[in-house]
Design an enzyme around this catalytic site. Sequence first.
Site, mmCIF file in Angstrom:
data_model
loop_
_atom_site.group_PDB
_atom_site.id
_atom_site.type_symbol
_atom_site.label_atom_id
_atom_site.label_comp_id
_atom_site.label_asym_id
_atom_site.label_seq_id
_atom_site.Cartn_x
_atom_site.Cartn_y
_atom_site.Cartn_z
ATOM 1 N N CYS A 1 -6.248 -6.640 -8.063
ATOM 2 C CA CYS A 1 -6.894 -6.059 -6.880
ATOM 3 C C CYS A 1 -6.168 -6.426 -5.587
ATOM 4 O O CYS A 1 -5.960 -5.571 -4.721
ATOM 5 C CB CYS A 1 -8.348 -6.498 -6.808
ATOM 6 S SG CYS A 1 -8.616 -8.268 -7.043
ATOM 7 N N HIS B 1 -11.666 -7.286 -0.017
ATOM 8 C CA HIS B 1 -10.612 -8.296 0.110
ATOM 9 C C HIS B 1 -9.844 -8.077 1.411
ATOM 10 O O HIS B 1 -9.564 -6.935 1.797
ATOM 11 C CB HIS B 1 -9.612 -8.192 -1.039
ATOM 12 C CG HIS B 1 -10.120 -8.678 -2.355
ATOM 13 N ND1 HIS B 1 -11.357 -9.258 -2.530
ATOM 14 C CD2 HIS B 1 -9.524 -8.675 -3.597
ATOM 15 C CE1 HIS B 1 -11.503 -9.580 -3.820
ATOM 16 N NE2 HIS B 1 -10.409 -9.248 -4.470
#
Length: 341
Positions: free
Chosen positions: A132, A244
Amino acid sequence: MGYRVAVVGATGNVGREMMQVLAERNFPCDEVAAVASSRSVGTEVEFGDTGKMLKCKNIEHFDWAGWDIALFSAGSGPAKEYAPKAAAAGCIVIDNSSLYRMDPDVPLIVPEVNPDAIDGYTARNIIANPNCSTAQLVVALKPLHDAATIKRVVVSTYQSTSGAGKAGMDELFQQSRAIFVGDAVEPSKFTKQIAFNVIPHIDSFLDDGSTKEEWKMMVETKKILDPKIKLTATCVRVPVFVGHAEAVNIEFANELSAEQAQDILREAPGVMLIDKREDGGYITPVECVGDAATFISRVRDDPTVENGITLWCVSDNLRKGAALNAVQIAELLGRRHLKKG
């Protein structure tokens, strides 16, 4: 005529997000199967916001024959056991685990960055989805690399608890509540308290003192973008549910100003530049949730190197970092090879 698509790990965070993204993007599906472990058999999951409920089928007995694409988000164990079986039956696997990413016979794909590499899927009938934190990073790096050739990247990540699955999100919620009412806080999923704290440790430690998450960012960036790029990372878990963020310092072989970088990023595929040099003129993790874009802010010159810039990169890790990228790979596969829909 559309595809028959199996979503493996359909009850997890990413599996459910895959269902959502398939529906949102009107992926041409004639049939979708929700596949999970034996303990989830019969559990119903919704196909996006369509109201259509799918009952989970047991991966142990699932017949892969006749299925076109399998989106795997069940971890390395199930991927090791069942992905080759699906591939052997003619079903092309797009796997979200780390298991196949560095296999030289398995393409590691971010469609905005290295779409041509997908042609190598025929070697194993398996395509890997990157980590990710890597996915959003290379979306930002690719157009800048094309313009000025990246030599070195230093990145510090601020990774949400959803990267550790539902258990990570639950632990953040439970610890936060415990602190407010004065109860004891006991770490379980994470090595230390995550509520109101940050933890500079994601995945296992390696002999050189780095963690596996940091190693993944380095080797995956090299495989996807350019093996000549030097990259060092410090990966940190932060008390955020989804999204994130990354502080990225980039050194180039050729001259590139912050203003030029902004112009390039403004037109780059998959990127949304939000960079106003004023209070609130940037994007934070809570603002990126549910969005497909990789958001770039705080682009500025780095005066400590000859050709350097620094930027802030934010993305929904359950989307671009996992489910969305997997569906984009499926779309790319359809355009280039399968020709249905």
